[in-house]
Design a protein around this motif. Structure first.
Motif, PDB file in Angstrom:
ATOM      1  N   TYR A 198      17.574  -3.513  -4.692  1.00 17.33           N
ATOM      2  CA  TYR A 198      17.184  -3.641  -3.291  1.00 17.33           C
ATOM      3  C   TYR A 198      17.717  -4.926  -2.668  1.00 17.33           C
ATOM      4  N   LEU A 199      18.226  -4.781  -1.473  1.00 18.95           N
ATOM      5  CA  LEU A 199      18.489  -5.921  -0.599  1.00 18.95           C
ATOM      6  C   LEU A 199      17.236  -6.039   0.259  1.00 18.95           C
ATOM      7  N   VAL A 200      16.650  -7.224   0.264  1.00 18.56           N
ATOM      8  CA  VAL A 200      15.398  -7.457   0.981  1.00 18.56           C
ATOM      9  C   VAL A 200      15.648  -8.473   2.075  1.00 18.56           C
ATOM     10  N   PHE A 201      15.129  -8.194   3.283  1.00 21.25           N
ATOM     11  CA  PHE A 201      15.232  -9.175   4.352  1.00 21.25           C
ATOM     12  C   PHE A 201      13.912  -9.258   5.104  1.00 21.25           C
ATOM     13  N   SER A 202      13.674 -10.437   5.679  1.00 15.98           N
ATOM     14  CA  SER A 202      12.491 -10.607   6.524  1.00 15.98           C
ATOM     15  C   SER A 202      12.663 -11.832   7.407  1.00 15.98           C
ATOM     16  N   GLY A 203      11.917 -11.821   8.494  1.00 20.45           N
ATOM     17  CA  GLY A 203      11.842 -12.953   9.407  1.00 20.45           C
ATOM     18  C   GLY A 203      10.374 -13.260   9.646  1.00 20.45           C
ATOM     19  N   ILE A 204       9.701 -13.649   8.578  1.00 16.78           N
ATOM     20  CA  ILE A 204       8.268 -13.941   8.637  1.00 16.78           C
ATOM     21  C   ILE A 204       8.037 -15.390   8.232  1.00 16.78           C
ATOM     22  N   GLY A 205       6.832 -15.865   8.422  1.00 16.80           N
ATOM     23  CA  GLY A 205       6.505 -17.258   8.142  1.00 16.80           C
ATOM     24  C   GLY A 205       6.709 -17.672   6.703  1.00 16.80           C
ATOM     25  N   ASN A 206       6.442 -16.776   5.758  1.00 15.64           N
ATOM     26  CA  ASN A 206       6.614 -17.126   4.352  1.00 15.64           C
ATOM     27  C   ASN A 206       7.373 -16.014   3.628  1.00 15.64           C
ATOM     28  N   HIS A 207       8.655 -16.053   3.758  1.00 18.25           N
ATOM     29  CA  HIS A 207       9.541 -15.062   3.141  1.00 18.25           C
ATOM     30  C   HIS A 207       9.335 -15.008   1.633  1.00 18.25           C
ATOM     31  N   GLN A 208       9.163 -16.166   1.006  1.00 17.70           N
ATOM     32  CA  GLN A 208       9.040 -16.201  -0.453  1.00 17.70           C
ATOM     33  C   GLN A 208       7.785 -15.492  -0.953  1.00 17.70           C
ATOM     34  N   THR A 209       6.715 -15.491  -0.164  1.00 23.28           N
ATOM     35  CA  THR A 209       5.509 -14.750  -0.549  1.00 23.28           C
ATOM     36  C   THR A 209       5.802 -13.258  -0.567  1.00 23.28           C
ATOM     37  N   PHE A 210       6.580 -12.788   0.408  1.00 19.70           N
ATOM     38  CA  PHE A 210       6.980 -11.379   0.449  1.00 19.70           C
ATOM     39  C   PHE A 210       7.840 -11.034  -0.766  1.00 19.70           C
ATOM     40  N   ILE A 211       8.805 -11.887  -1.068  1.00 18.69           N
ATOM     41  CA  ILE A 211       9.679 -11.665  -2.222  1.00 18.69           C
ATOM     42  C   ILE A 211       8.855 -11.626  -3.508  1.00 18.69           C
ATOM     43  N   LYS A 212       7.943 -12.550  -3.642  1.00 23.14           N
ATOM     44  CA  LYS A 212       7.107 -12.613  -4.847  1.00 23.14           C
ATOM     45  C   LYS A 212       6.266 -11.337  -5.003  1.00 23.14           C
ATOM     46  N   MET A 213       5.716 -10.833  -3.888  1.00 22.47           N
ATOM     47  CA  MET A 213       4.918  -9.607  -3.930  1.00 22.47           C
ATOM     48  C   MET A 213       5.781  -8.445  -4.428  1.00 22.47           C
ATOM     49  N   ILE A 214       7.003  -8.365  -3.934  1.00 24.59           N
ATOM     50  CA  ILE A 214       7.902  -7.287  -4.329  1.00 24.59           C
ATOM     51  C   ILE A 214       8.258  -7.402  -5.813  1.00 24.59           C
ATOM     52  N   GLU A 215       8.605  -8.605  -6.235  1.00 31.87           N
ATOM     53  CA  GLU A 215       8.957  -8.821  -7.649  1.00 31.87           C
ATOM     54  C   GLU A 215       7.785  -8.502  -8.569  1.00 31.87           C
ATOM     55  N   GLU A 216       6.586  -8.916  -8.178  1.00 29.86           N
ATOM     56  CA  GLU A 216       5.402  -8.661  -9.002  1.00 29.86           C
ATOM     57  C   GLU A 216       5.098  -7.176  -9.122  1.00 29.86           C
ATOM     58  N   ASN A 217       5.662  -6.382  -8.217  1.00 27.79           N
ATOM     59  CA  ASN A 217       5.451  -4.939  -8.257  1.00 27.79           C
ATOM     60  C   ASN A 217       6.646  -4.191  -8.842  1.00 27.79           C
ATOM     61  N   GLY A 218       7.499  -4.918  -9.547  1.00 28.19           N
ATOM     62  CA  GLY A 218       8.542  -4.282 -10.337  1.00 28.19           C
ATOM     63  C   GLY A 218       9.836  -3.938  -9.636  1.00 28.19           C
TER      64      GLY A 218
ATOM     65  N   ILE B  30       0.814  -1.225   0.000  1.00 26.35           N
ATOM     66  CA  ILE B  30       0.000   0.000   0.000  1.00 26.35           C
ATOM     67  C   ILE B  30       0.846   1.273   0.000  1.00 26.35           C
ATOM     68  N   ASN B  31       2.163   1.147   0.094  1.00 27.05           N
ATOM     69  CA  ASN B  31       3.019   2.338   0.046  1.00 27.05           C
ATOM     70  C   ASN B  31       4.074   2.232  -1.064  1.00 27.05           C
ATOM     71  N   ILE B  32       3.721   1.556  -2.121  1.00 27.28           N
ATOM     72  CA  ILE B  32       4.639   1.277  -3.225  1.00 27.28           C
ATOM     73  C   ILE B  32       5.181   2.554  -3.864  1.00 27.28           C
ATOM     74  N   HIS B  33       4.385   3.605  -3.836  1.00 24.52           N
ATOM     75  CA  HIS B  33       4.778   4.880  -4.445  1.00 24.52           C
ATOM     76  C   HIS B  33       5.974   5.542  -3.749  1.00 24.52           C
ATOM     77  N   GLU B  34       6.341   5.059  -2.557  1.00 24.31           N
ATOM     78  CA  GLU B  34       7.454   5.640  -1.802  1.00 24.31           C
ATOM     79  C   GLU B  34       8.815   5.129  -2.280  1.00 24.31           C
ATOM     80  N   PHE B  35       8.829   4.187  -3.211  1.00 26.00           N
ATOM     81  CA  PHE B  35      10.071   3.519  -3.601  1.00 26.00           C
ATOM     82  C   PHE B  35      10.428   3.802  -5.056  1.00 26.00           C
ATOM     83  N   ASP B  36      11.736   3.850  -5.308  1.00 28.14           N
ATOM     84  CA  ASP B  36      12.269   4.013  -6.656  1.00 28.14           C
ATOM     85  C   ASP B  36      12.505   2.625  -7.231  1.00 28.14           C
ATOM     86  N   LYS B  37      11.669   2.217  -8.143  1.00 24.22           N
ATOM     87  CA  LYS B  37      11.758   0.863  -8.688  1.00 24.22           C
ATOM     88  C   LYS B  37      12.948   0.669  -9.628  1.00 24.22           C
ATOM     89  N   SER B  38      13.611   1.740  -9.993  1.00 22.41           N
ATOM     90  CA  SER B  38      14.797   1.585 -10.837  1.00 22.41           C
ATOM     91  C   SER B  38      16.035   1.241  -9.997  1.00 22.41           C
TER      92      SER B  38
END
Length: 152
Positions: free
Chosen positions: A58-78, A47-55
């Protein structure tokens, strides 16, 4: 799920969250346990995708139950992911972890993002270089869910 899957026998509804993952096998398994259960699916949407420069990279990190779902969401948003680091679910970040993340991102000329949940778990001195993605869960079959609840 944090309890035995056979507990589904006593439920009327189950929610499966993922980002367009193939859930057909888990749905079959659930229906074998409880053929009357209502299966609902949801996807995470930033919901805050507009705050980021997609060009940027990014180094992405998380400690959540399904890290790959988070990664996939980010990739799907460019987003361009230079590296992703997965920590265990509910991980308590140490200052040394954050220092390593900052050093790796600097070495790769990458910006850093994580989940809102992980960001809030960082120590009080949250580095300004770490940003987070806010997300919401959108129920795909929301009308079906609402109609089922109204009938109860």
């Amino acid at each position: 799920m944090r309890e035995n899957i056979y507990q589904l026998k006593k439920y009327q509804h189950v929610f499966l969250n993922g980002n367009h993952d193939d859930l057909s096998n888990i749905k079959k398994d659930i229906l074998l346990i409880n053929s009357n259960i209502n299966i609902h699916t949801g996807i995470y949407q930033p919901i805050n995708i507009h705050e980021f420069d997609k060009s940027s990279q990014y180094l992405v990190f998380s400690g959540i139950g399904n890290h790959q779902t988070f990664i996939k969401m980010i990739e799907e948003n460019g987003f361009n992911i230079s590296k992703d680091i997965e920590f265990p679910d509910h991980y308590k970040y140490m200052n040394t972890d954050i220092e390593q993340i900052l050093n790796q991102a600097h070495a790769m000329n990458s910006k850093i993002i994580t989940t809102e949940k992980d960001y809030l778990r960082l120590e009080d001195n949250k580095p300004k270089e770490i940003k987070f993605i806010k997300s919401t869960l959108k129920i795909i079959d929301e009308k079906k869910l609402i109609n089922t609840i109204i009938k109860i």
